[in-house]
Design an enzyme around this catalytic site. Structure first.
Site, short mmCIF file in Angstrom:
data_model
loop_
_atom_site.label_atom_id
_atom_site.label_comp_id
_atom_site.label_asym_id
_atom_site.label_seq_id
_atom_site.Cartn_x
_atom_site.Cartn_y
_atom_site.Cartn_z
CD GLU A 62 48.14 40.65 43.74
OE1 GLU A 62 48.26 40.68 42.53
OE2 GLU A 62 46.97 40.40 44.04
CE LYS A 105 37.86 46.24 43.17
NZ LYS A 105 39.22 45.57 43.28
N1 PSU Z 1 41.02 42.06 42.20
C1 PSU Z 1 41.40 43.11 42.87
N2 PSU Z 1 42.44 43.79 42.42
C2 PSU Z 1 43.62 43.18 41.66
C3 PSU Z 1 43.36 41.85 41.04
C4 PSU Z 1 42.00 41.40 41.42
O1 PSU Z 1 40.63 43.68 43.45
O2 PSU Z 1 44.75 43.78 41.53
C5 PSU Z 1 44.43 41.11 40.34
C6 PSU Z 1 45.02 40.20 41.10
O3 PSU Z 1 46.22 40.27 40.72
C7 PSU Z 1 44.40 38.86 40.76
C8 PSU Z 1 44.08 39.38 39.32
O4 PSU Z 1 45.16 37.60 40.95
O5 PSU Z 1 43.62 40.48 39.16
C9 PSU Z 1 43.03 38.35 38.86
O6 PSU Z 1 43.09 38.58 37.27
P1 PSU Z 1 42.18 37.61 36.38
O7 PSU Z 1 40.73 37.89 36.64
O8 PSU Z 1 42.55 37.70 35.10
O9 PSU Z 1 42.58 36.22 36.75
#
Ligand code: PSU
Ligand code: MN
Length: 307
Positions: free
Chosen positions: A27, A162
């Site tokens: 990603e 996390k």
């Molecule tokens: N968690 C991490 N590092 C990240 C992300 C999540 O530890 O970089 C990023 C990933 O791209 C994940 C996104 O898909 O954040 C999720 O965002 P949201 O909670 O807005 O869906």
């Protein structure tokens, strides 16, 4: 090689597909929004290198020039990393707008899964997935990553989630949606910075071959949706649970006080945790991605025997 008018494959990925080599998707939101420059571009390049060393081919995915890029050239990776949070964070909701407006977009786990499936790539390595946010009873913040896991057939290899998230509710949601969550050499959900979380998983697997066979079995059943493989951070890079939990709690509190919500919530928390831990969280984050890349490539290689 499946294709549509929006897909644009790099030379390396095109050749790998022709040769039937195992391919691993990566990603780009983790690069633009997940880590600061220049550590983000170093991480992205090293992850690709690790996948190659394991005998698979990396395909970092992002949106540029009205195309879904499957595999980025070094200049494209650099541009994305340098532009950082000014790049559009693209989840399922944002995919068509980003393409039609020809903006630069970094794909989240959800959007990367969609693009990988379109491109015919079965495996995807990342750090951590989005999930049910703490305090979701008020703001209903549930990452689109979870619903994507339920409908898009891509295996996601990560280090758990996390604890900026509500981990037990995230597991409940995945169970409701019918997503298999596998612990790699562990019985517990790993909590990203730490190897354990205290939350038991239903299924453990101990080898890449076992996982590849399970994924193939799910293919044969023709069940929609993906699989989540959770791989604990290596012991030597693990952070102290009380230390990192304290920092995470303070960051969650700060986000709440500042009223940060929606797509900005996760990037804010990630950046804030790096600051508060004086980079310790970043070092751990980078190492766990490398560890996932190794496992992801091994699974993809083993799965290739069934093709
Ligand atoms: N968690 C991490 N590092 C990240 C992300 C999540 O530890 O970089 C990023 C990933 O791209 C994940 C996104 O898909 O954040 C999720 O965002 P949201 O909670 O807005 O869906
Ligand atoms: Mn959200």
């Amino acid at each position: 090689m499946s294709t549509n008018q929006f897909l644009s494959f790099s030379k390396e990925v095109t050749e790998a597909m022709k040769a039937g080599k195992p391919i691993v998707a990566l990603e780009s939101t983790i690069i633009s929004h997940g880590m600061p420059y220049p550590q983000n571009v170093e991480m992205a390049n090293t992850v690709e290198q690790i996948i190659r060393e394991e005998g698979a081919v990396p395909a970092t995915i992002a949106i540029m020039d009205g195309k879904i890029k499957i595999g980025l050239e070094p200049e494209e990776l650099e541009l994305l990393a340098k532009t950082g949070q000014d790049v559009l964070k693209v989840s399922r909701r944002d995919l068509a707008t980003c393409l039609s407006l020809k903006k630069i977009g970094a794909t989240t786990v959800a959007a990367t899964m969609i693009c990988a499936e379109m491109a015919g790539i079965r495996f995807f390595v990342t750090g951590g997935i989005g999930g049910v946010h703490r305090g979701f009873e008020e703001d209903m913040d549930v990452s689109a990553d979870l619903d994507e896991m339920a409908q898009t057939r891509v295996t996601v290899i990560c280090a758990g989630a996390k604890s900026i998230l509500d981990l037990p509710r995230t597991l409940e949601y995945l169970e409701t949606k019918g997503v298999p969550v596998i612990g790699y050499q562990t019985d517990e959900l790993p909590a990203f910075f730490t190897r354990t979380s205290g939350y038991k998983l239903e299924q453990r697997m101990d080898t890449p071959a076992e996982i590849a066979h399970f994924v193939y079995t799910k293919d044969l059943l023709n069940l929609k949706g993906g699989e989540l493989i959770t791989n604990p951070i290596p012991k030597e890079y693990e952070l102290d649970r009380a230390y990192i939990d304290g920092i995470i709690a303070a960051s969650v509190q700060e986000a709440k006080e500042k009223g940060i919500s929606g797509k900005r919530a996760t990037p804010f928390l990630l950046g804030n945790i790096v600051k508060r831990s004086e980079g310790k969280s970043l070092a751990a984050n980078i190492q766990l991605v490398y560890n996932n890349a190794r496992l992801g490539a091994q699974i993809a290689k083993s799965y290739n025997q069934y093709k």
